[in-house]
Structures are given as structure tokens and as C-alpha cells.
Motif scaffolding. Structure first.
Motif, mmCIF file in Angstrom:
data_model
loop_
_atom_site.group_PDB
_atom_site.id
_atom_site.type_symbol
_atom_site.label_atom_id
_atom_site.label_comp_id
_atom_site.label_asym_id
_atom_site.label_seq_id
_atom_site.Cartn_x
_atom_site.Cartn_y
_atom_site.Cartn_z
ATOM 1 N N ALA A 56 4.823 8.929 -9.199
ATOM 2 C CA ALA A 56 5.575 9.279 -7.987
ATOM 3 C C ALA A 56 6.696 8.269 -7.742
ATOM 4 C CB ALA A 56 4.632 9.335 -6.785
ATOM 5 N N SER A 57 6.431 6.999 -8.061
ATOM 6 C CA SER A 57 7.434 5.951 -7.827
ATOM 7 C C SER A 57 8.612 6.096 -8.791
ATOM 8 C CB SER A 57 6.794 4.572 -7.993
ATOM 9 O OG SER A 57 5.702 4.423 -7.107
ATOM 10 N N ILE A 58 8.334 6.421 -10.058
ATOM 11 C CA ILE A 58 9.418 6.635 -11.026
ATOM 12 C C ILE A 58 10.259 7.839 -10.594
ATOM 13 C CG2 ILE A 58 9.955 7.269 -13.415
ATOM 14 C CD1 ILE A 58 7.344 5.808 -14.227
ATOM 15 N N LEU A 59 9.588 8.898 -10.134
ATOM 16 C CA LEU A 59 10.324 10.094 -9.703
ATOM 17 C C LEU A 59 11.174 9.811 -8.465
ATOM 18 C CD1 LEU A 59 7.716 12.938 -10.323
ATOM 19 C CD2 LEU A 59 9.708 12.306 -11.707
ATOM 20 N N ALA A 85 11.496 4.497 -23.740
ATOM 21 C CA ALA A 85 12.615 4.591 -22.792
ATOM 22 C C ALA A 85 12.474 5.874 -21.975
ATOM 23 C CB ALA A 85 13.942 4.585 -23.538
ATOM 24 N N TYR A 86 12.701 5.758 -20.674
ATOM 25 C CA TYR A 86 12.559 6.889 -19.746
ATOM 26 C C TYR A 86 13.921 7.252 -19.156
ATOM 27 C CZ TYR A 86 7.501 6.245 -19.901
ATOM 28 O OH TYR A 86 6.199 6.156 -20.323
ATOM 29 N N GLU A 117 27.835 18.044 -20.059
ATOM 30 C CA GLU A 117 28.334 17.204 -18.975
ATOM 31 C C GLU A 117 27.248 16.877 -17.954
ATOM 32 O OE1 GLU A 117 32.124 16.729 -18.155
ATOM 33 O OE2 GLU A 117 31.883 16.655 -20.324
ATOM 34 N N ALA A 118 26.022 17.331 -18.211
ATOM 35 C CA ALA A 118 24.961 17.157 -17.216
ATOM 36 C C ALA A 118 24.714 15.675 -16.938
ATOM 37 C CB ALA A 118 23.677 17.820 -17.711
ATOM 38 N N THR A 119 24.328 15.368 -15.708
ATOM 39 C CA THR A 119 24.042 13.987 -15.322
ATOM 40 C C THR A 119 22.748 13.520 -15.987
ATOM 41 O OG1 THR A 119 25.160 14.186 -13.209
ATOM 42 C CG2 THR A 119 23.449 12.512 -13.363
ATOM 43 N N LEU A 120 22.873 12.434 -16.748
ATOM 44 C CA LEU A 120 21.711 11.845 -17.415
ATOM 45 C C LEU A 120 21.641 10.380 -16.995
ATOM 46 C CD1 LEU A 120 19.496 12.069 -19.729
ATOM 47 C CD2 LEU A 120 21.255 11.083 -21.202
ATOM 48 N N VAL A 121 20.500 9.948 -16.458
ATOM 49 C CA VAL A 121 20.380 8.551 -16.031
ATOM 50 C C VAL A 121 19.231 7.878 -16.774
ATOM 51 C CG1 VAL A 121 21.361 9.016 -13.752
ATOM 52 C CG2 VAL A 121 18.901 9.087 -14.040
ATOM 53 N N PHE A 122 19.454 6.623 -17.103
ATOM 54 C CA PHE A 122 18.436 5.803 -17.758
ATOM 55 C C PHE A 122 17.595 5.147 -16.666
ATOM 56 C CE2 PHE A 122 17.672 1.317 -19.323
ATOM 57 C CZ PHE A 122 16.550 1.629 -20.067
ATOM 58 N N LEU A 123 16.281 5.356 -16.730
ATOM 59 C CA LEU A 123 15.410 4.831 -15.672
ATOM 60 C C LEU A 123 14.841 3.463 -16.008
ATOM 61 C CD1 LEU A 123 13.486 8.155 -14.944
ATOM 62 C CD2 LEU A 123 15.349 7.161 -13.606
ATOM 63 N N GLY A 124 14.460 3.262 -17.281
ATOM 64 C CA GLY A 124 13.880 1.978 -17.662
ATOM 65 C C GLY A 124 12.987 2.130 -18.875
ATOM 66 N N PRO A 130 0.803 -1.227 0.000
ATOM 67 C CA PRO A 130 0.000 0.000 0.000
ATOM 68 C C PRO A 130 0.837 1.279 0.000
ATOM 69 C CG PRO A 130 0.201 -0.820 2.221
ATOM 70 C CD PRO A 130 0.976 -1.780 1.347
ATOM 71 N N ASN A 131 2.155 1.159 -0.007
ATOM 72 C CA ASN A 131 2.985 2.323 0.272
ATOM 73 C C ASN A 131 3.240 3.216 -0.937
ATOM 74 O OD1 ASN A 131 3.446 1.622 3.018
ATOM 75 N ND2 ASN A 131 4.750 -0.028 2.263
ATOM 76 N N GLY A 132 3.345 4.511 -0.664
ATOM 77 C CA GLY A 132 3.748 5.457 -1.682
ATOM 78 C C GLY A 132 5.150 5.137 -2.178
ATOM 79 N N PHE A 133 5.460 5.494 -3.411
ATOM 80 C CA PHE A 133 6.766 5.284 -4.060
ATOM 81 C C PHE A 133 7.073 3.801 -4.306
ATOM 82 C CE2 PHE A 133 7.716 9.218 -1.418
ATOM 83 C CZ PHE A 133 7.460 10.101 -2.453
ATOM 84 N N ALA A 134 6.102 2.906 -4.062
ATOM 85 C CA ALA A 134 6.371 1.462 -4.164
ATOM 86 C C ALA A 134 5.767 0.849 -5.425
ATOM 87 C CB ALA A 134 5.837 0.752 -2.918
#
Ligand code: ZN
Length: 309
Positions: free
Chosen positions: A125-128, A86-87, A73-80, A7-11
Motif C-alpha cells: 500500500a505504501s509503494i502504491l 527495480a520497481y 509517450e505514456a508516463t513511466l516513473v521509477f519507484l526504487g 503505526p500509520n497506513g502508507f508509511a
């Protein structure tokens, strides 16, 4: 005791993290050139949020909107990946005022995730949460913990490598145990020294090296209140991106009742009965306030109330 779903947020992150693509720079570059890909900018650890006719949502942008930032040079991350889209997340903290100047001007506002999360779909919210923890980790690990030289981002954001000694550094997740101790129809809640009067939550603390989750739960409760607990049971867990905790919610049976607070981590602790907690969860108590639904402590209390039938 556990409900069928967490039931949790961000999960509720729906992305396939596709770890095998992280070490394939050609695939990452191809996806960054693909107009279907989506990038969320973060500025000073806050995601871009846009206003829609029916509420607010994540500011997902096409990569072409961010050409100069992506090339730099900015930080870029691949989420999934989800449904072949692709995010990514991009740190634009070097920009002075991206809400008003540059390619992002006028698109939306950068908002604190904790404040905006209750308005977002739980998947968003979970992806963020994933993105925020990763972006924050990169911002705080620019130098090697082993030799002090500069580190560089690798594996699409899941590693930093030292430019001098070649040490590899990986994003960390810090386990925090948060426990609802109960005894004879009452539960033990504490109030931190900086919390407002009447605001109580389950007792929490970091798991220490060489310690089990169950031992950490018992130790934290004893340190903070001198109450002894046994039969610690893990309920559910929750990513908590402030900056990179994993909250591990537990129930425990208290073997003693007398409370002596440590006065440092906890200013006040008390036993509360189910009627008091139920009233607080519904916002109709004059004397007790409890954490909002986004927090795992709220869910622990809800399950304990429901358990009584
Ligand atoms: Zn090094």
C-alpha cells in the motif's frame, strides 16, 4: 508518548529510492529490459490489482508484458529498488478499457487505492501511495506554470522540464496538520458538513506559506471551533496520496473549552471522553463513529486512549 514504530497506513515504503539512478537513462533502460523488473500499471489514478488464492495484491507485471506502452509517450516513473529488483509505475490512462482490451486484458481490475489499501500488505500500500502521487502529479502538470508551454517528463519521473523556457518543475507534497486537542480527559473532534451524522475526526487543515506546523495546528483549531490550544507536539506523519498530502499528526493541550463552529469547514464539534472514543474505535458505539485504522486520526485516538493506561 510516541510509539516505537510509525503505526500509520502508507508509511512503510520499503523501496530504496536510489535517486542517483534517476539521471542515468542507460541504467533505467537496462532495468526496463531486465525480466526481473516489475511495473504496476495505473489507469485513471487506480492501480492494477490482481486476485490471488489468499486475497488480493498489487498487479506487478514484467516489463515485457507492456512493450507498446513502454515505447510510447505514456508516463513511466521509477519507484526504487528492493533486493536488486527495480520497481516502476506506468500510466495507461490513454487506453479506453485496459481491463478488457489490449495486453492487460483479463489480468485484474483497476481499483481505488483507498478502498483496496486495507486488504494489501502495508508495504505494498505504501509503494502504491508513492506511485499514485507521482502519476497523478504528471497528469496534472503537462503545461509550464511559468510560460504555459508543454512540459516533458525528466529524471525518471521526478521532474518535468518546460520545452520552451526550460523551467524545472518538481513533484509537490502538501503538508496537512491534523491535531487531537485534549483537555481534562476529553478530546475535541469535529464533523465536516458532508460527513454522516455521528462521524467525527480530529481537526485538520493545510499548512500555509510562512507558517510552522505548530502554528498551523493552533490556527486551524481556532478557525474551526474558536478553541485555543497550546503545547502542540508532533506525533507522526503519513503520506496521504489524495492526491499528494503529507498528514502531520499532532497532539495539543486545549486552553479553553467553549466551542463555536465556523459552519463551513466544520458543521459540528464536541468534546468526547475516553470511554466514548474507546467504544467508537472498537465499533461498539451507537452515537460516535471515527476514522478507520488506515487514517492517522484513528492512530491519534488510539495513542490518546492507551496513554490513560
Ligand atoms: Zn515554461
Amino acid at each position: 508518548m510516541s510509539p516505537p514504530r510509525n503505526p500509520n497506513g502508507f508509511a512503510h515504503n520499503p523501496l530504496d529510492r536510489s535517486a542517483h539512478h534517476r539521471t542515468d537513462p542507460d541504467w533505467i533502460a537496462q532495468r526496463l529490459g531486465d525480466p526481473s523488473s516489475l511495473v504496476v500499471p495505473f489507469w485513471r489514478a487506480m492501480p492494477l490489482i490482481v486476485k490471488l488464492p489468499d486475497g488480493r495484491d498489487t498487479g506487478w507485471l514484467r516489463p515485457s508484458l507492456l512493450p507498446s506502452a513502454l515505447a510510447g509517450e505514456a508516463t513511466l516513473v521509477f519507484l526504487g529498488v528492493e533486493k536488486d529488483i527495480a520497481y516502476f509505475a506506468l500510466d495507461v490512462s490513454d487506453m479506453a478499457d485496459p481491463e478488457r482490451e489490449g495486453p492487460l486484458a483479463g489480468l485484474g481490475r483497476f481499483e481505488e487505492l483507498r478502498a483496496i489499501a486495507p486488504e494489501l500488505h502495508r508495504a505494498e500500500a505504501s509503494i502504491l501511495a508513492q506511485a499514485k502521487s507521482l502519476i497523478d502529479w504528471h497528469a496534472r502538470h503537462r503545461f509550464c506554470a511559468q510560460c504555459g508551454a508543454r512540459t516533458v517528463l525528466a529524471d525518471a519521473g521526478y521532474k518535468r522540464t518546460c520545452s520552451a523556457c526550460e523551467a524545472q518543475h518538481f513533484p509537490r507534497t502538501d503538508p496537512v496538520v491534523i491535531t487531537l486537542a485534549t483537555r481534562e480527559g476529553r478530546c475535541l473532534l469535529g464533523r465536516g458538513p458532508k460527513w454522516p451524522d455521528g462521524f467525527f475526526s480530529a481537526l485538520a487543515g493545510f499548512v500555509e506559506p510562512g507558517e510552522t506546523i505548530e502554528q498551523a495546528a493552533a490556527r486551524e483549531i481556532f478557525e474551526e471551533t474558536q478553541v485555543r490550544v497550546e503545547n502542540v507536539r508532533i506525533f507522526a506523519s503519513q503520506p496521504w496520496p489524495y492526491p499528494s498530502s503529507l498528514m502531520i499528526g499532532c497532539f495539543a493541550e486545549a486552553a479553553s473549552e467553549a466551542i463555536t463552529v465556523d459552519g463551513i469547514e466544520i458543521a459540528e464539534a464536541r468534546w468526547f471522553d475516553r470511554a466514548s472514543v474507546a467504544a467508537a474505535l472498537e465499533g461498539r458505539s451507537d452515537v460516535l463513529r471515527t476514522p478507520p485504522p488506515l487514517a492517522i486520526a484513528h492512530q491519534l485516538l488510539r495513542v490518546w486512549i492507551a496513554e490513560a493506561g
